[in-house]
Design an enzyme around this catalytic site. Structure first.
Site, PDB file in Angstrom:
ATOM      1  N   LYS A  29       0.846  -1.197   0.000  1.00 50.95           N
ATOM      2  CA  LYS A  29       0.000   0.000   0.000  1.00 50.95           C
ATOM      3  C   LYS A  29       0.879   1.244   0.000  1.00 50.95           C
ATOM      4  CE  LYS A  29      -3.967  -2.183   2.167  1.00 50.95           C
ATOM      5  NZ  LYS A  29      -4.616  -2.628   3.396  1.00 50.95           N
ATOM      6  N   GLN A  79      -4.985  -1.097   9.519  1.00 52.49           N
ATOM      7  CA  GLN A  79      -4.916  -2.448   8.954  1.00 52.49           C
ATOM      8  C   GLN A  79      -5.537  -3.459   9.915  1.00 52.49           C
ATOM      9  OE1 GLN A  79      -3.633  -3.273   5.799  1.00 52.49           O
ATOM     10  NE2 GLN A  79      -4.460  -5.291   6.266  1.00 52.49           N
ATOM     11  N   ASP A 105     -11.415   3.007   3.793  1.00 53.10           N
ATOM     12  CA  ASP A 105     -11.848   1.612   3.671  1.00 53.10           C
ATOM     13  C   ASP A 105     -13.367   1.516   3.478  1.00 53.10           C
ATOM     14  OD1 ASP A 105      -9.979  -0.413   3.617  1.00 53.10           O
ATOM     15  OD2 ASP A 105      -9.670  -0.432   5.791  1.00 53.10           O
TER      16      ASP A 105
END
Ligand code: NDP
Length: 298
Positions: A55, A99, A122
């Site tokens: 990422k 995460q 997200d």
């Protein structure tokens, strides 16, 4: 009989990343705005380390500001919540991603709820879940949105198609169903208690598999000509490649499925690459919205 056309997720993702890179350069040139994406990693989970590294690398390649904050596995929940509050208030940070999974002492739901919904790249915050289901503008979860992009580019208008989403998780199955519903599909959500699962699958023009069970969906579960999107990422042993070797497979038995489907995504190289590309897309759009600018069409 002819075999299914392979949907090349790598190529789709590359094109999306290229569009993001152009958008970032334009924002910089026209508005002196550089989107910033901060990823927070708690602990040493091996798979998460790889995801976070990728990422960060891909974020930098687009010209965005990428920051990765690594916290010890024993970090108390309150310390993470305090960090999120600080990032929420930082105007240079437009996207925040924590995460998952998190260590046991930290409540995931509490952490997601602490992120400013407008910085929630997200799309997991309940406010964004609500926005998605009510058809409002929202950051959309990256994996299902990647599936939708590939479906629309492959099939065009999805109106009236019968779609079956296999799996009902908050990160894949449910948002996938909402996205397909917003495209006017007739959507069935199947799960571990679904009766006559193969029969339900055979009714679908579009079959999305997100179960986490290696090669569960067989060719004879698929309607001839259907489009099959395989979200699953499962690591299985591969003795044929040598002792102790493993390989990745999806939730669909690719070999039998490709003989029946019209289009199919492979694993690896299908849905996977679209996930990070959409994270980058969400970060650019978040930066625009937070600065009162129209989001580019990505
Ligand atoms: P979850 O484990 O959260 O959800 C799995 C779903 O599958 C559940 O709804 C469960 O039903 C259902 N299920 C499990 N077993 C069966 C069965 N035998 N028959 C019918 N339904 C079943 O998984 P995720 O949604 O998080 O992930 C799904 C897969 O996608 C995984 O392989 C994961 O690695 C992969 N993934 C890939 C991503 C990518 O970037 N490509 C991103 C995210 C996930 P129930 O609710 O009844 O328990």
């Amino acid at each position: 009989m002819s075999e299914a056309e392979i949907i090349d997720g790598k190529a789709f993702a590359k094109r999306l990343r290229d569009r993001v890179t152009v958008a970032v350069a334009t924002l910089k040139a026209d508005h002196n705005l550089v989107p910033g994406l901060t990823v927070v990693l708690v602990g040493e989970d091996a798979a998460s380390q790889v995801y976070v590294r990728n990422k960060g690398k891909q974020t930098q390649e687009t010209g965005m500001i990428s920051d990765t904050i690594r916290l010890d596995a024993a970090t108390p929940e309150q310390e993470l919540l305090d960090l999120i509050e600080k990032l929420n208030g930082d105007d240079a940070v437009h996207g925040i991603l924590v995460q998952l999974p998190l260590p046991d002492q930290i409540d995931e739901a509490k952490v997601i709820a602490a992120i400013n919904p407008d910085k929630d790249v997200d799309g997991f915050h309940v406010v964004n879940v609500g926005r998605l289901w009510t058809g409002a503008t929202a950051p959309v979860p990256c994996t299902p949105y990647g599936c939708l992009q590939m479906l629309k580019e492959t099939l065009g208008d999805l109106t009236g198609k019968r779609a079956l989403v296999l799996g009902r998780s908050n990160i894949v199955g449910k948002p996938m169903a909402a996205l397909l519903l917003n495209e006017h599909c007739t959507v069935t959500i199947a799960h571990s208690r679904t009766v006559d699962l193969p029969e339900r699958c055979r009714e679908a023009d579009i079959l999305i598999a997100a179960v986490g069970r290696p090669e569960m969906v067989k060719g004879d579960w698929i309607k001839p000509g259907a489009t099959v999107i395989d979200v699953g990422i499962n690591r299985i042993e591969a003795p044929e490649k040598g002792e102790g070797t493993t390989r990745l497979v999806g939730d669909v038995d690719f070999e039998s499925a490709k003989k029946v489907a019209g289009h199919i995504t492979p694993v690896p190289g299908g849905v996977g690459p679209m996930t990070i590309a959409n994270l980058l897309r969400n970060a650019v759009i978040a930066a625009c919205r937070q600065n009162g600018l129209d989001a580019p069409d990505l």
